[in-house]
Write an enzyme that holds these catalytic residues in place. Structure first.
Site, PDB file in Angstrom:
ATOM      1  NE  ARG A 216      -3.788   0.258   2.288  1.00 58.49           N
ATOM      2  CZ  ARG A 216      -4.818   0.316   1.425  1.00 58.49           C
ATOM      3  NH1 ARG A 216      -5.319  -0.923   0.899  1.00 58.49           N
ATOM      4  NH2 ARG A 216      -5.549   1.238   1.275  1.00 58.49           N
TER       5      ARG A 216
ATOM      6  CD1 TRP B  64       3.073   5.245  -3.005  1.00 59.26           C
ATOM      7  CD2 TRP B  64       1.591   6.891  -3.273  1.00 59.26           C
ATOM      8  NE1 TRP B  64       2.950   5.653  -4.363  1.00 59.26           N
ATOM      9  CE2 TRP B  64       2.126   6.700  -4.343  1.00 59.26           C
ATOM     10  CE3 TRP B  64       0.736   7.952  -2.862  1.00 59.26           C
ATOM     11  CZ2 TRP B  64       1.781   7.606  -5.675  1.00 59.26           C
ATOM     12  CZ3 TRP B  64       0.458   8.912  -3.916  1.00 59.26           C
ATOM     13  CH2 TRP B  64       0.959   8.609  -5.182  1.00 59.26           C
TER      14      TRP B  64
ATOM     15  CG  ASN C  56      -5.101   5.597   3.210  1.00 61.39           C
ATOM     16  OD1 ASN C  56      -4.388   6.071   2.283  1.00 61.39           O
ATOM     17  ND2 ASN C  56      -5.546   4.189   3.014  1.00 61.39           N
ATOM     18  N   GLY C  57      -4.695   9.135   3.137  1.00 63.46           N
ATOM     19  CA  GLY C  57      -5.621  10.011   2.297  1.00 63.46           C
ATOM     20  C   GLY C  57      -4.821  11.443   2.130  1.00 63.46           C
TER      21      GLY C  57
ATOM     22  CD  GLU D  21      -2.320  -5.575 -17.853  1.00 64.84           C
ATOM     23  OE1 GLU D  21      -2.439  -4.327 -17.793  1.00 64.84           O
ATOM     24  OE2 GLU D  21      -2.021  -6.191 -16.823  1.00 64.84           O
TER      25      GLU D  21
ATOM     26  CE  LYS E 241       0.502  -5.344 -16.057  1.00 70.69           C
ATOM     27  NZ  LYS E 241      -0.089  -5.359 -14.681  1.00 70.69           N
TER      28      LYS E 241
ATOM     29  CD  GLU F 285       2.323  -1.962 -13.488  1.00 73.85           C
ATOM     30  OE1 GLU F 285       1.570  -1.265 -12.826  1.00 73.85           O
ATOM     31  OE2 GLU F 285       2.129  -3.096 -13.999  1.00 73.85           O
TER      32      GLU F 285
ATOM     33  CG  HIS G  16      -1.177   6.281 -39.803  1.00 75.23           C
ATOM     34  ND1 HIS G  16      -1.285   6.703 -41.153  1.00 75.23           N
ATOM     35  CD2 HIS G  16      -1.407   5.076 -39.586  1.00 75.23           C
ATOM     36  CE1 HIS G  16      -1.939   5.782 -41.505  1.00 75.23           C
ATOM     37  NE2 HIS G  16      -2.385   4.677 -40.803  1.00 75.23           N
TER      38      HIS G  16
END
Ligand code: F6R
Length: 590
Positions: free
Chosen positions: A29, A74, A100-101, A468, A472, A475, A491
């Site tokens: 988290r 975080w 948290n927030g 996707e 991966k 990240e 293009h």
């Protein structure tokens, strides 16, 4: 974002160690810093231990005690420093606060508090909470002071306060998750269940506008608006401890990649009734709008192709770009919100807006007890179990499989859809079991280890698959991987291809196979190193990672190659595949 974990009545009086171990389970988290506050058995002063960096192998020498509160951060307001790490204390050092927030009005609150001579140590928005509670508790009970303070805060927040005098933890929720665990005479408070799953699976997920007070006497639940006590009705979760452990794997990410062999076919044994009901609504003329963020947004795009194949014109709108299009949503719209955590701020904002427009909300969600579940009219629980690695894998494939089943149900082909997903599970099991396959991926990872740029192309269903796949790689290994629709190539993008540039070509045995191969040839003609991810061989491919031929479902193994390659590239380049830099598992801020 940010993990909260507290305990009351630690059975061994080792509350700090218990909190440290639980925080390690919540590290996904946030991992900028961690910290713990404890009321020691043998002292009347709060003790705090806090440090920057990942909690990983950290130890704490905080003294014995039965009550402690901890946090993994975080960072939002204030840099990544020991001082900005939570918990934060008030001036009297009798209150420890974690959060948290984002407190949107923290500047205004701080200015007022400074006038009252409060001393601030950190740059965080959280510290104002501790001082405001201190101020308010001068003429009211600590519980009322916490409740009042919380109601003053603007933004999506969850806070937890350890009060030294009463040895009580008080926590409030508005927009950021909190769950309590009821153990054997031990009580837990956390952002997510894995923190205390070792001790209990008897839980209560707080709703927005609820607060809890935990102390020796037990747990009391309150309505924040009325400040009246409420009845607390816990539930028993069917989660097992193994779900939150690495179980012999080096990282959660690789464990979760392999868990897909079970989690994908599991989607055929849940939700059947709900899928049928939703399919009937779509057949009766409801519009379909799919939304989500990041990986979940790529899931919405892939599902759009699945729906199109069944004759349904579904819209896929990333949640962070939802607003301009929300005016087209009405009471005859089903809005599918796709999310692992069910707490992603942008997704929740889109859902609230869609609700205002009268839409019916279907949550396609993995985590239990989330805000999204509560906002939704209908829940399609994808049942992949706790996803601990920050990078989403098994939640994504289960969401995609659930939406595939729904698309087949709309076309009255649910039974065939179920058989195809069950078969997918079987084929993936045989395919992934072959060590030769994993050796091939490891060899490829070694070859690409020092690259800084890669390009990917795919067409139709393989287009969202490239998005996707590329995510991966980015990240997990921090390599720049840029995905394109194969048709986009000519293009402009083709200017980027030089001799030896790695170019992935995701393909299936489908109607666009030859077009994709033509694009591969164009890349090859510019010197690109062409890596085919496909069930068939081609002279255009310099390297082939052969995937099983599963028709439309070939995108599942094609994407799993990206998950595994990202994992091995990340490990090889010294990154932590479970905790990529700058990320957090659940993005509860805008
Ligand atoms: C990518 C990833 C993120 C999430 C996104 C949405 O591996 O994990 O892109 O998919 O932040 O999160 P949820 O699904 O929790 O809404």
């Amino acid at each position: 974002m940010c993990g909260i974990y507290g305990i009351i009545n630690d059975k061994n009086n080792q509350a700090a160690q218990t909190v440290l171990e639980g925080l390690k389970k919540l590290e996904y988290r946030g991992y900028d810093s961690w910290g713990i506050a404890i009321k020691p058995l043998a002292s009347d002063t709060l003790r705090v231990d806090k440090h920057i960096g990942k909690i990983g192998e950290a130890k704490t020498n905080l003294p014995p005690g039965s009550t402690a509160l901890g946090h993994t951060r975080w960072a939002t307001h204030g840099g990544v420093t020991d001082i900005n790490a939570h918990p934060h204390l008030d001036c009297t050092k009798k209150l420890a606060v974690i959060h948290n927030g984002i407190v949107e009005n923290y500047q205004e609150i701080k200015e007022e508090l400074l006038k009252n001579n409060h001393q601030f140590i950190s740059e965080t928005d959280t510290e104002v909470i501790a001082h405001l509670i201190e101020d308010k508790s001068k003429n009211k009970s600590i519980i009322q002071a916490v409740f009042e303070t919380f109601k003053t805060l603007r933004g999506s927040n969850a806070i937890a306060v350890l009060d030294l005098n009463s040895q009580t933890i008080i926590a409030c929720r508005n927009g950021s998750p909190l769950v309590i665990g009821l153990g054997n005479n031990q009580y837990f408070l956390a952002s997510d269940v894995p923190a205390f799953l070792k001790e209990t699976n008897k839980v209560y997920f707080l709703n927005d506008g609820e607060a809890v007070v935990l102390n020796n006497a037990g747990i009391k639940l309150f309505d924040l608006e009325t400040e009246k006590e409420k009845i607390l009705s816990p539930q028993i979760l069917d989660w097992k401890l193994e779900d939150a452990e690495k179980g012999g794997y080096t990282h959660f990410l690789i464990k979760e990649i392999y868990e897909q062999l079970k989690s994908i076919p599991k989607t055929t044994s849940i939700n059947e009734k709900t899928i049928t009901e939703i399919a009937n609504k779509i057949k009766s003329g409801y519009k379909v709008v799919l939304t989500g963020c990041g990986t979940a947004s790529y899931c919405t795009l892939a599902a759009k192709y699945f729906f199109a194949k069944q004759g349904i014109d579904a819209q896929s709108i990333p949640a962070y770009e939802f607003m301009p299009f929300s005016k087209f949503i009405d009471q005859k719209t089903l809005v599918f919100a796709i999310s692992q955590s069910g707490e992603t701020a942008d997704t929740l904002i889109a859902v609230r807006q869609a609700k205002k427009r009268g839409a019916e909300i279907v949550a396609v969600v993995n985590a239990r007890g989330s805000t999204l579940e509560r906002l939704a009219d209908t829940v399609l629980s994808v049942g992949a179990g706790p996803e601990i690695a920050v990078v989403s894998t098994k939640a994504f494939t289960s969401q995609l499989s659930t939406l595939y089943l729904l698309a087949t149900a709309v076309a009255d082909r649910y039974e065939q859809g179920k058989e195809k997903i069950k078969n997918l599970g079987k084929v993936l099991t045989i395919w992934l079991d072959k060590k030769i396959f994993e050796t091939q991926i490891i060899d490829l990872a070694k070859k690409l280890m020092d690259e800084e740029h890669m390009y990917l192309i795919g067409k139709h269903l393989n287009y969202p698959a490239t998005l996707e796949f590329a995510l991966k790689i980015k990240e997990t290994s921090y390599i720049h991987a840029e995905p394109f629709a194969a048709g986009e190539l000519k293009h402009g993008v083709i200017t980027l291809i030089q001799k030896g540039t790695p170019c992935f070509v995701l393909a299936s045995q489908d109607e666009v196979r030859d077009e994709v191969l033509s694009s591969a040839a164009e890349l090859k003609a510019r010197g690109g190193l062409i890596i085919g991810i496909s069930p068939f061989e081609s002279k255009e491919f310099d390297i082939l990672i052969k995937t099983p031929d599963l028709g439309d479902l070939t995108i599942f193994p094609n994407i799993i190659v990206g998950q595994l390659l990202g994992y091995y590239l990340g490990v090889g380049r010294g990154a932590d595949p479970d905790k990529p830099r700058n990320l957090a598992k659940s993005v509860t801020v805008k």
